[in-house]
Design a protein around this motif. Structure first.
Motif, PDB file in Angstrom:
ATOM      1  N   THR A 123     -33.468   5.373 -35.493  1.00  0.00           N
ATOM      2  CA  THR A 123     -32.130   5.088 -34.961  1.00  0.00           C
ATOM      3  C   THR A 123     -31.296   4.384 -36.028  1.00  0.00           C
ATOM      4  OG1 THR A 123     -32.867   2.962 -34.046  1.00  0.00           O
ATOM      5  CG2 THR A 123     -32.969   4.890 -32.584  1.00  0.00           C
ATOM      6  N   TRP A 124     -29.984   4.571 -35.914  1.00  0.00           N
ATOM      7  CA  TRP A 124     -29.043   3.952 -36.851  1.00  0.00           C
ATOM      8  C   TRP A 124     -28.060   3.080 -36.082  1.00  0.00           C
ATOM      9  CZ3 TRP A 124     -28.714   4.238 -42.209  1.00  0.00           C
ATOM     10  CH2 TRP A 124     -29.566   5.146 -42.843  1.00  0.00           C
ATOM     11  N   GLU A 125     -27.663   1.997 -36.737  1.00  0.00           N
ATOM     12  CA  GLU A 125     -26.581   1.187 -36.188  1.00  0.00           C
ATOM     13  C   GLU A 125     -25.678   0.719 -37.320  1.00  0.00           C
ATOM     14  OE1 GLU A 125     -28.202  -3.296 -35.727  1.00  0.00           O
ATOM     15  OE2 GLU A 125     -29.082  -1.880 -34.288  1.00  0.00           O
ATOM     16  N   ARG A 126     -24.391   0.519 -36.962  1.00  0.00           N
ATOM     17  CA  ARG A 126     -23.404   0.032 -37.934  1.00  0.00           C
ATOM     18  C   ARG A 126     -22.777  -1.237 -37.373  1.00  0.00           C
ATOM     19  NH1 ARG A 126     -19.295   4.322 -38.812  1.00  0.00           N
ATOM     20  NH2 ARG A 126     -18.522   3.631 -36.786  1.00  0.00           N
ATOM     21  N   CYS A 184     -31.128   1.177 -40.550  1.00  0.00           N
ATOM     22  CA  CYS A 184     -31.991   2.254 -40.057  1.00  0.00           C
ATOM     23  C   CYS A 184     -33.274   1.631 -39.526  1.00  0.00           C
ATOM     24  CB  CYS A 184     -32.313   3.245 -41.171  1.00  0.00           C
ATOM     25  SG  CYS A 184     -33.494   4.525 -40.662  1.00  0.00           S
ATOM     26  N   GLN A 185     -33.572   1.888 -38.246  1.00  0.00           N
ATOM     27  CA  GLN A 185     -34.762   1.329 -37.624  1.00  0.00           C
ATOM     28  C   GLN A 185     -35.698   2.432 -37.144  1.00  0.00           C
ATOM     29  OE1 GLN A 185     -33.481  -1.568 -34.587  1.00  0.00           O
ATOM     30  NE2 GLN A 185     -34.281  -3.140 -35.955  1.00  0.00           N
ATOM     31  N   SER A 186     -36.988   2.138 -37.247  1.00  0.00           N
ATOM     32  CA  SER A 186     -38.026   3.052 -36.774  1.00  0.00           C
ATOM     33  C   SER A 186     -38.670   2.448 -35.534  1.00  0.00           C
ATOM     34  CB  SER A 186     -39.066   3.264 -37.881  1.00  0.00           C
ATOM     35  OG  SER A 186     -40.153   4.019 -37.410  1.00  0.00           O
ATOM     36  N   MET A 187     -38.663   3.205 -34.440  1.00  0.00           N
ATOM     37  CA  MET A 187     -39.253   2.742 -33.187  1.00  0.00           C
ATOM     38  C   MET A 187     -40.465   3.610 -32.873  1.00  0.00           C
ATOM     39  SD  MET A 187     -38.924   0.555 -30.642  1.00  0.00           S
ATOM     40  CE  MET A 187     -37.190   0.072 -30.615  1.00  0.00           C
ATOM     41  N   GLU A 188     -41.661   2.968 -32.802  1.00  0.00           N
ATOM     42  CA  GLU A 188     -42.896   3.710 -32.570  1.00  0.00           C
ATOM     43  C   GLU A 188     -43.647   3.136 -31.376  1.00  0.00           C
ATOM     44  OE1 GLU A 188     -46.824   5.387 -34.999  1.00  0.00           O
ATOM     45  OE2 GLU A 188     -45.216   4.341 -36.049  1.00  0.00           O
ATOM     46  N   HIS A 189     -44.157   4.036 -30.538  1.00  0.00           N
ATOM     47  CA  HIS A 189     -44.892   3.625 -29.342  1.00  0.00           C
ATOM     48  C   HIS A 189     -46.386   3.756 -29.588  1.00  0.00           C
ATOM     49  CE1 HIS A 189     -45.838   3.180 -25.065  1.00  0.00           C
ATOM     50  NE2 HIS A 189     -46.678   4.183 -25.225  1.00  0.00           N
ATOM     51  N   SER A 190     -47.154   2.747 -29.173  1.00  0.00           N
ATOM     52  CA  SER A 190     -48.620   2.813 -29.201  1.00  0.00           C
ATOM     53  C   SER A 190     -49.140   2.336 -27.855  1.00  0.00           C
ATOM     54  CB  SER A 190     -49.177   1.947 -30.337  1.00  0.00           C
ATOM     55  OG  SER A 190     -49.084   0.569 -30.004  1.00  0.00           O
ATOM     56  N   ASN A 191     -50.448   2.293 -27.699  1.00  0.00           N
ATOM     57  CA  ASN A 191     -51.031   1.854 -26.425  1.00  0.00           C
ATOM     58  C   ASN A 191     -50.714   0.401 -26.108  1.00  0.00           C
ATOM     59  OD1 ASN A 191     -52.152   4.380 -26.071  1.00  0.00           O
ATOM     60  ND2 ASN A 191     -54.119   3.819 -26.984  1.00  0.00           N
ATOM     61  N   ALA A 192     -50.393  -0.381 -27.135  1.00  0.00           N
ATOM     62  CA  ALA A 192     -50.109  -1.804 -26.929  1.00  0.00           C
ATOM     63  C   ALA A 192     -48.625  -2.076 -26.704  1.00  0.00           C
ATOM     64  CB  ALA A 192     -50.608  -2.616 -28.124  1.00  0.00           C
ATOM     65  N   THR A 235     -37.387  -2.344 -39.434  1.00  0.00           N
ATOM     66  CA  THR A 235     -36.242  -1.937 -40.246  1.00  0.00           C
ATOM     67  C   THR A 235     -36.761  -1.205 -41.472  1.00  0.00           C
ATOM     68  OG1 THR A 235     -34.955  -3.830 -39.497  1.00  0.00           O
ATOM     69  CG2 THR A 235     -34.219  -2.727 -41.506  1.00  0.00           C
ATOM     70  N   VAL A 236     -36.342   0.035 -41.609  1.00  0.00           N
ATOM     71  CA  VAL A 236     -36.815   0.857 -42.720  1.00  0.00           C
ATOM     72  C   VAL A 236     -35.869   0.763 -43.913  1.00  0.00           C
ATOM     73  CG1 VAL A 236     -37.493   3.190 -43.423  1.00  0.00           C
ATOM     74  CG2 VAL A 236     -37.894   2.436 -41.081  1.00  0.00           C
ATOM     75  N   ALA A 237     -34.554   0.746 -43.644  1.00  0.00           N
ATOM     76  CA  ALA A 237     -33.567   0.698 -44.734  1.00  0.00           C
ATOM     77  C   ALA A 237     -32.313  -0.005 -44.233  1.00  0.00           C
ATOM     78  CB  ALA A 237     -33.238   2.097 -45.219  1.00  0.00           C
TER      79      ALA A 237
END
Length: 779
Positions: free
Chosen positions: A588-591, A624-632, A638-640
């Motif tokens: 996802t991106w935000e400004r 730029c953010q990376s959102m990842e889902h796991s069992n927890a 923040t990637v960039a």
């Protein structure tokens, strides 16, 4: 049991295909996809040499022995890019001519080459090697001494040991210096055989009830005599697929099989003389989405725990569909004890003749002779005075000669696959066990594909997780063989164009603690002191790892990302890069703290953000953010980060990707000059063609049309009569079958003689007058 026709099964598969949505747990996606790079693996190949598909681990010599086309290599086990020795084994000119004289084409059937197909270590530390040898298989012994590979040139007959055809499936093992092989016995490849070459040659019967157009996959031995209360014998298991004899189908149905024989089998005295008395086979199932057509076995791997008995060993098997309607591959796992029980206690199938011509296979419900047909010599047989198979009574031998097929099919553990995946077709598999940070042991599957990729996957309490997919070969070449060395902790893969060596884990691909933990790789953990993802086995410190849950909250707070400055200009374009480390993450991106939504000017790419026709409103702080889902839970990182500013001076930096076209400039003027020159050339060409008469003038066309109208009836009659003459050709058109998109001319001698001009003069055929002939009796 009646099975539906393969053609009809397509309709059963269609609704099942729609159930495989993108978020389906069966449709596993590798968390990380690693494109080809020379640093992915140690690679070996030699120019002009192909088919690196036979491998032997000689860990006693620190060698990987690789068999290819007309060459054998001794490579450094720790770095296979280092060739230590090699030897050529080429076909003689006489052998090439003999192969051609027997009817094989040198290019199509590869008469001119010797493909190395068998490499086994012998008890005296030599290597037994066999090759196809221009469709005349031959075997030899090879030694490695003083850095040299040497063939002893024994010239042993390889028939029944090694295939004639280099591309026909085969398998073999060396067990206590005896070679067990499954291949074809003859030049045409029509006599399949499972054979033991020594001390007494024993083989299968040439009967369809024993082997029916088989495709051999793999072979392994099981030490079933160890601590056996029954005094049982060791076994050799064979996995293959074949055309089923037990189903009532109009079309051929292929099924997967497992067969086994006893090590001490010497054949019968009169019945089954020099034939297996212990050959039994059973269907092996891998049910994928309740598909009507059985999936076909492609490779197996025997996994055994050194601290447990043979009954606890497992067979991991790779399956692919036999129908083009599916692009799924699967891995199923089987207990050796389940397979052994079917052979030891299961019912047999027996052929029954129906209406004097049709044979149907049904479960045998009659009396079973004693000793049990197909059984090894055990304590019970010895008590009856039968100490070897040569002493078996005739009723037992006659029974097994007629009924080698078991009634019960072998099912996988849990009744379903460990893994089902859409995409590149699975080809081979190896399994390696590793202990995680929590002390629990996990079995990691490494799976080769037809696209030259290597999958790394684990099953965590029923949850299938693919850690990564690495491209080993470029261009993409099918992985033909996989080997794993516990000594080096390395994997070795072979393809047509080379061999590759990769470590079991490359933890350094994870650059952050969150990425390291979410990768859920049991080999890797995050070292807080060193600040890197590292191998558990190489670290003395306690590492952060959460393989079952993927709990990234265990990680310390990450250092903030350093923002990068970028400039835009009015009307310019800019790309902001952001590559997520995970295929399972959403970017996802935000400004300036506000989420961005895609527009015509703001386009979200898989690896970044594209700003088109920039204006003052596009300046600001981009995140730029990376959102990842796991069992927890869900974890954001923040990637960039970019600070985008306006540069009124124009496109001066290197960040623009689509420069605006120049309205006035030397490039436009040059283009206008080229277009003008082309127009002048075109006018000159037209004038010359009019002058020569190649293109008729408009008034000449009108004159020719009037003449045609005056003589139209005569011309039409002549044309129609001429068109009626090739009656034979017209009849051939009536019985044309489906051409599958090919041109009729390419398959008809008469049609091949027609020119384009002649075809245009043929009359139009009224298709309604032609009757479809779909019954051969009408022709």
């Amino acid at each position: 049991a009646m099975h539906p026709l393969p053609a009809l099964s397509v309709f059963w598969l269609l609704p099942l295909a729609f159930t495989l949505e993108e978020d389906s747990p069966l449709n596993c996606v590798p968390r990380r996809a690693v494109p080809f790079h020379k640093d992915n693996a140690h690679l070996f190949s030699e120019e002009g040499v192909f088919n690196y598909s036979t491998m032997l681990l000689r860990e006693d010599l620190d060698l990987l022995v690789v068999g290819a086309r007309e060459a054998i290599y001794a490579l450094d086990l720790n770095d296979i890019s280092k060739k230590l020795a090699s030897v050529k084994w080429e076909v003689t000119q006489q052998q090439k001519e003999d192969c051609q004289n027997k009817g094989k084409h040198p290019e199509v059937h590869f008469c001119f080459f010797n493909y190395i197909r068998i490499l086994h270590k012998t008890e005296d530390n030599r290597t037994y090697v066999c090759g196809t040898n221009a469709f005349d298989p031959e075997c030899d012994y090879m030694s490695y001494k003083d850095g040299q590979l040497t063939l002893e040139k024994k010239g042993e007959d390889g028939k029944g040991k090694c295939p004639f055809d280099p591309f026909q499936r085969y398998t073999s093992i060396m067990f206590e210096n005896d070679l067990y092989s499954a291949t074809s016995m003859n030049f045409l490849g029509s006599e399949p055989v499972l054979m033991r070459s020594s001390p007494v040659t024993i083989r299968t019967e040439f009967k369809s009830s024993w082997l029916n157009e088989p495709s051999f996959v793999s072979m392994t031995q099981m030490p079933e005599s160890e601590m056996s209360a029954e005094g049982d014998d060791d076994k050799v298991y064979l996995f293959f697929s074949e055309t089923a004899v037990e189903y009532d189908c109009y079309n051929k149905l292929v099924v997967s099989r497992v067969a086994r024989v006893c090590k001490g089998d010497l054949g019968g005295q009169r019945t089954l003389q020099k034939k297996w008395t212990s050959f039994l086979k059973a269907r092996i199932d891998c049910p994928v989405l309740e598909s009507q057509l059985p999936y076909i076995i492609q490779d197996t791997y025997r996994w055994c725990d050194s601290q447990q008995r043979w009954k606890d060993c497992l067979f991991y098997a790779v399956f692919t569909p036999q129908s083009d309607t599916s692009d799924l591959s699967a891995v199923c796992v089987y207990r050796v004890s389940d397979i052994s029980r079917v052979f030891a206690e299961g019912k047999y199938k027996t052929p029954v003749t129906v209406e004097t011509s049709f044979v149907k296979w049904v479960m045998y419900s009659g009396e079973v002779p004693v000793p049990r047909p197909g059984a090894c010599i055990d304590n019970e047989a010895r008590k009856a005075g039968i100490t070897e198979t040569l002493a078996l009574p005739d009723p037992t031998l006659q029974f097994i000669k007629l009924r080698p097929l078991m009634d019960q099919a072998i099912q996988p553990i849990g009744g379903k696959p460990l893994l089902v995946r859409r995409g590149a077709t699975f080809t081979c598999i190896v399994v390696h066990q590793v202990q995680a940070a929590d002390g629990e042991k996990h079995r990691v599957m490494f799976i080769g594909t037809e696209e030259g990729t290597l999958l790394k996957a684990v099953n965590y309490d029923g949850e299938m997780f693919i850690i990564e997919e690495v491209q080993l070969f470029q261009p993409s070449e099918s992985i033909k063989i996989l080997k794993c060395s516990n000594v080096t902790g390395q994997l070795y893969a072979g393809s047509d164009y080379g061999a590759a060596q990769v470590p079991l884990a490359t933890c350094g691909r994870s650059l952050s603690c969150m990425d390291c933990v979410l990768s859920r790789d049991p080999y890797c953990g995050w070292d807080k002191v060193a600040g890197k993802c590292t191998l558990l086995s190489s670290s003395q410190r306690e590492l952060i790892q959460s393989v079952k849950e993927g709990d990234a909250s265990l990680c310390p707070k990450a250092d903030p990302v350093k923002p990068l400055n970028r400039f835009i200009w009015p009307g310019g374009n800019l790309k902001l890069s952001c590559s997520s480390p995970s295929n399972l993450a959403k970017t996802t991106w935000e400004r300036d703290g506000t989420a961005l939504t895609p527009t015509a000017r703001l386009q979200l790419l898989h690896d970044g953000l594209l700003i088109l026709s920039a204006s003052d409103s596009d300046t600001g702080r981009y995140l730029c953010q990376s959102m990842e889902h796991s069992n927890a839970g869900q974890y954001a990182a923040t990637v960039a980060e970019y600070q985008v500013s306006m540069d009124p001076a124009g496109p001066g930096d290197g960040n623009r990707i689509f420069p605006k076209a120049q309205i006035n400039g030397p490039s436009v003027a040059g283009l206008q000059a080229v277009i003008g020159l082309l127009l002048v050339s075109l006018l000159a060409l037209l004038t010359w063609n009019f002058y020569k008469g190649y293109i008729p003038l408009p008034w000449n066309c009108l004159k020719n049309r009037e003449q045609t109208e005056e003589h139209g009836d005569l011309n039409s009659a002549v044309t129609y009569q001429d068109a009626q003459r090739p009656a034979a050709a017209e009849k051939k058109l009536l019985v044309c079958g489906r051409d599958n998109g090919t041109n009729y001319k390419n398959h008809s001698p008469e049609g091949a003689e027609l020119s384009v001009a002649e075809e245009s003069d043929l009359p139009k055929v009224n298709l309604q007058s032609l009757q479809l002939i779909d019954n051969e009796s009408e022709i």
